[in-house]
Design a protein around this motif. Structure first.
Motif, PDB file in Angstrom:
ATOM      1  N   GLU A  19      84.275  52.165  80.405  1.00  0.00           N
ATOM      2  CA  GLU A  19      84.290  51.969  81.861  1.00  0.00           C
ATOM      3  C   GLU A  19      82.878  51.916  82.449  1.00  0.00           C
ATOM      4  O   GLU A  19      82.668  51.323  83.515  1.00  0.00           O
ATOM      5  CB  GLU A  19      85.143  53.040  82.559  1.00  0.00           C
ATOM      6  CG  GLU A  19      84.648  54.467  82.497  1.00  0.00           C
ATOM      7  CD  GLU A  19      85.163  55.248  81.268  1.00  0.00           C
ATOM      8  OE1 GLU A  19      85.349  54.625  80.219  1.00  0.00           O
ATOM      9  OE2 GLU A  19      85.359  56.467  81.390  1.00  0.00           O
ATOM     10  N   PHE A  20      81.930  52.541  81.768  1.00  0.00           N
ATOM     11  CA  PHE A  20      80.550  52.480  82.253  1.00  0.00           C
ATOM     12  C   PHE A  20      79.823  51.259  81.697  1.00  0.00           C
ATOM     13  O   PHE A  20      79.009  50.646  82.382  1.00  0.00           O
ATOM     14  CB  PHE A  20      79.792  53.775  81.895  1.00  0.00           C
ATOM     15  CG  PHE A  20      80.224  54.934  82.743  1.00  0.00           C
ATOM     16  CD1 PHE A  20      79.721  55.085  84.033  1.00  0.00           C
ATOM     17  CD2 PHE A  20      81.147  55.860  82.279  1.00  0.00           C
ATOM     18  CE1 PHE A  20      80.124  56.143  84.839  1.00  0.00           C
ATOM     19  CE2 PHE A  20      81.563  56.919  83.074  1.00  0.00           C
ATOM     20  CZ  PHE A  20      81.053  57.063  84.361  1.00  0.00           C
ATOM     21  N   MET A  21      80.155  50.884  80.459  1.00  0.00           N
ATOM     22  CA  MET A  21      79.505  49.699  79.890  1.00  0.00           C
ATOM     23  C   MET A  21      79.950  48.432  80.603  1.00  0.00           C
ATOM     24  O   MET A  21      79.219  47.447  80.657  1.00  0.00           O
ATOM     25  CB  MET A  21      79.801  49.622  78.385  1.00  0.00           C
ATOM     26  CG  MET A  21      79.115  50.710  77.591  1.00  0.00           C
ATOM     27  SD  MET A  21      77.359  50.877  78.002  1.00  0.00           S
ATOM     28  CE  MET A  21      76.702  49.359  77.315  1.00  0.00           C
ATOM     29  N   VAL A  22      81.152  48.465  81.181  1.00  0.00           N
ATOM     30  CA  VAL A  22      81.632  47.323  81.984  1.00  0.00           C
ATOM     31  C   VAL A  22      80.690  47.098  83.166  1.00  0.00           C
ATOM     32  O   VAL A  22      80.381  45.959  83.534  1.00  0.00           O
ATOM     33  CB  VAL A  22      83.078  47.598  82.475  1.00  0.00           C
ATOM     34  CG1 VAL A  22      83.463  46.676  83.619  1.00  0.00           C
ATOM     35  CG2 VAL A  22      84.056  47.431  81.330  1.00  0.00           C
ATOM     36  N   ASP A 176      73.458  54.967  88.164  1.00  0.00           N
ATOM     37  CA  ASP A 176      72.492  55.004  87.056  1.00  0.00           C
ATOM     38  C   ASP A 176      72.718  53.843  86.092  1.00  0.00           C
ATOM     39  O   ASP A 176      71.764  53.272  85.548  1.00  0.00           O
ATOM     40  CB  ASP A 176      72.604  56.338  86.294  1.00  0.00           C
ATOM     41  CG  ASP A 176      72.110  57.515  87.118  1.00  0.00           C
ATOM     42  OD1 ASP A 176      71.470  57.278  88.164  1.00  0.00           O
ATOM     43  OD2 ASP A 176      72.360  58.667  86.727  1.00  0.00           O
ATOM     44  N   MET A 177      73.989  53.478  85.880  1.00  0.00           N
ATOM     45  CA  MET A 177      74.270  52.349  84.993  1.00  0.00           C
ATOM     46  C   MET A 177      73.827  51.034  85.631  1.00  0.00           C
ATOM     47  O   MET A 177      73.357  50.120  84.934  1.00  0.00           O
ATOM     48  CB  MET A 177      75.771  52.297  84.651  1.00  0.00           C
ATOM     49  CG  MET A 177      76.266  53.521  83.908  1.00  0.00           C
ATOM     50  SD  MET A 177      75.297  53.934  82.441  1.00  0.00           S
ATOM     51  CE  MET A 177      76.342  53.286  81.154  1.00  0.00           C
ATOM     52  N   VAL A 178      73.955  50.929  86.957  1.00  0.00           N
ATOM     53  CA  VAL A 178      73.465  49.727  87.661  1.00  0.00           C
ATOM     54  C   VAL A 178      71.942  49.643  87.501  1.00  0.00           C
ATOM     55  O   VAL A 178      71.388  48.574  87.216  1.00  0.00           O
ATOM     56  CB  VAL A 178      73.855  49.773  89.164  1.00  0.00           C
ATOM     57  CG1 VAL A 178      73.244  48.583  89.909  1.00  0.00           C
ATOM     58  CG2 VAL A 178      75.372  49.789  89.329  1.00  0.00           C
ATOM     59  N   ILE A 179      71.275  50.781  87.676  1.00  0.00           N
ATOM     60  CA  ILE A 179      69.813  50.801  87.532  1.00  0.00           C
ATOM     61  C   ILE A 179      69.436  50.417  86.096  1.00  0.00           C
ATOM     62  O   ILE A 179      68.542  49.593  85.873  1.00  0.00           O
ATOM     63  CB  ILE A 179      69.243  52.195  87.885  1.00  0.00           C
ATOM     64  CG1 ILE A 179      69.446  52.478  89.381  1.00  0.00           C
ATOM     65  CG2 ILE A 179      67.770  52.292  87.526  1.00  0.00           C
ATOM     66  CD1 ILE A 179      69.066  53.891  89.810  1.00  0.00           C
ATOM     67  N   TYR A 180      70.133  51.014  85.140  1.00  0.00           N
ATOM     68  CA  TYR A 180      69.832  50.700  83.730  1.00  0.00           C
ATOM     69  C   TYR A 180      69.964  49.191  83.487  1.00  0.00           C
ATOM     70  O   TYR A 180      69.081  48.562  82.890  1.00  0.00           O
ATOM     71  CB  TYR A 180      70.774  51.472  82.793  1.00  0.00           C
ATOM     72  CG  TYR A 180      70.402  51.308  81.343  1.00  0.00           C
ATOM     73  CD1 TYR A 180      69.553  52.223  80.718  1.00  0.00           C
ATOM     74  CD2 TYR A 180      70.854  50.220  80.611  1.00  0.00           C
ATOM     75  CE1 TYR A 180      69.177  52.056  79.396  1.00  0.00           C
ATOM     76  CE2 TYR A 180      70.480  50.038  79.289  1.00  0.00           C
ATOM     77  CZ  TYR A 180      69.646  50.966  78.685  1.00  0.00           C
ATOM     78  OH  TYR A 180      69.269  50.787  77.376  1.00  0.00           O
TER      79      TYR A 180
END
Ligand code: SF4
Length: 210
Positions: A19-22, A176-180
């Motif tokens: 769900e985060f890698m999406v 944080d995932m968007v930033i990454y």
């Protein structure tokens, strides 16, 4: 690629969760369809604000977070930006936002290495976009990292006068995932002063050559 430390840590913790890698893949696909750097930066900022709203609107965060205009402790830490964000900030300078050039040069000379940045004294580390009241002059276009910096408890824990920061940040895993993803996509990234200086220098050279 210089991914901000907190986003990088979240990625390491969450990279096994689909769900985060999406989110990472969605952002990279979205950025690849936008040809303009400042538009890409604004889309990232808007997406982060939407995710943050779910976290920051929680009643407990509202009650116990001291973060407000005028508290600028986290604006004396090293902030990483993508090239797109640096171009957006330079546009704000072109629009008339005043900065202290000597401070920019001093911070840019410290480079991207955090240990060199923290050798500067507390006042010298103040962000070039801070005004005399400790407010951000580019608040609407502040970098992604600045958008996720919120703490619970006492603001004194954010102070870095002694070169150390002891923050208890509010967790923002989706942001944080968007930033990454935005740093993964970026062709270039680095500390805010280094990148702003680089963009300004390139513009200056282009003007001289034309
Ligand atoms: S861009 Fe604004 S919010 Fe971010 S560090 Fe600078 S003054 Fe603070």
């Amino acid at each position: 690629m210089k991914v901000p430390a907190i986003a990088n840590k979240s990625f390491e913790e969450l990279s096994k969760k689909p769900e985060f890698m999406v989110i990472v893949q969605f952002i990279i696909d979205k950025l690849s369809k936008i040809p303009f750097s400042m538009k890409r930066a604004k889309v990232i900022h808007q997406t982060i604000d939407e995710f943050n709203n779910e976290v920051f609107s929680h009643p407990l965060v509202k009650q116990f977070s001291p973060c407000k205009s005028g508290c600028s402790a986290c604006c004396h830490t090293q902030v990483s930006v993508t090239r797109d964000e640096a171009e957006l900030l330079v546009q704000r300078i072109a629009d008339g936002v005043e900065i202290n050039i000597d401070q920019l040069i001093l911070q840019a000379q410290a480079g991207d290495d955090a240990s060199d940045f923290y050798k500067l004294d507390y006042k010298e580390r103040g962000c070039i976009f801070l005004d005399e009241n400790g407010a951000c002059k580019v608040y609407n276009d502040r970098p992604s990292v600045c958008r996720t910096n919120a703490v619970l408890g006492d603001a004194s824990q954010c102070m870095t006068n002694d070169g150390h920061q002891q923050v208890r940040l509010v967790k923002t895993p989706q942001s944080d995932m968007v930033i990454y993803a935005s740093f993964l996509y970026a062709q270039e990234s680095g500390s805010l002063p280094t990148m702003v200086y680089k963009v300004l220098d390139q513009i200056n050279n282009e003007v001289k050559e034309s």
